[in-house]
Motif scaffolding. Structure first.
Motif: not given
Length: 109
Positions: A14-37
């Motif tokens: 998650l850190s490598f993919l730039g998603l550390s800050h979204r670790e505790n979010h649910k899928p519907n709270e993520l953008s399409g790009g974040e969901q792909q990552r």
């Protein structure tokens, strides 16, 4: 692997993919790009030798698609992973180390 090692690996990805800050979010709270990552992280969690991706950026806007494409090549270089990508995106196809073109189920080049 035990749970602690798996969670550590997931956090590293998650850190490598730039998603550390979204670790505790649910899928519907993520953008399409974040969901792909996140999907890429799931594919990488067990360190496979080859990752198959079918139209990985098909439902993304052009900026998110470019970011995802760049990520594939960054992962290839950093982790030594092989990606087999199926795409209609010419820009992505031209970035590949090797490109095969199919027409009507037959490889034509």
């Amino acid at each position: 692997k035990n749970k602690i090692e798996t969670e550590k690996r997931a956090k590293e990805l998650l850190s490598f993919l730039g998603l550390s800050h979204r670790e505790n979010h649910k899928p519907n709270e993520l953008s399409g790009g974040e969901q792909q990552r996140v999907a890429v992280a799931r594919a990488l969690i067990n360190n496979p030798s080859v990752i198959f991706a079918d139209e990985p950026s098909g439902n993304l806007d052009s900026t998110s698609a470019k970011n995802l494409h760049d990520l594939f090549f960054k992962l290839r270089d950093k982790l030594g992973q092989t990606f087999v990508l199926v795409t209609h995106n010419q820009e992505l196809a031209e970035m590949a180390d090797r490109k095969l073109v199919m027409k009507d189920g037959i490889i034509v080049e």
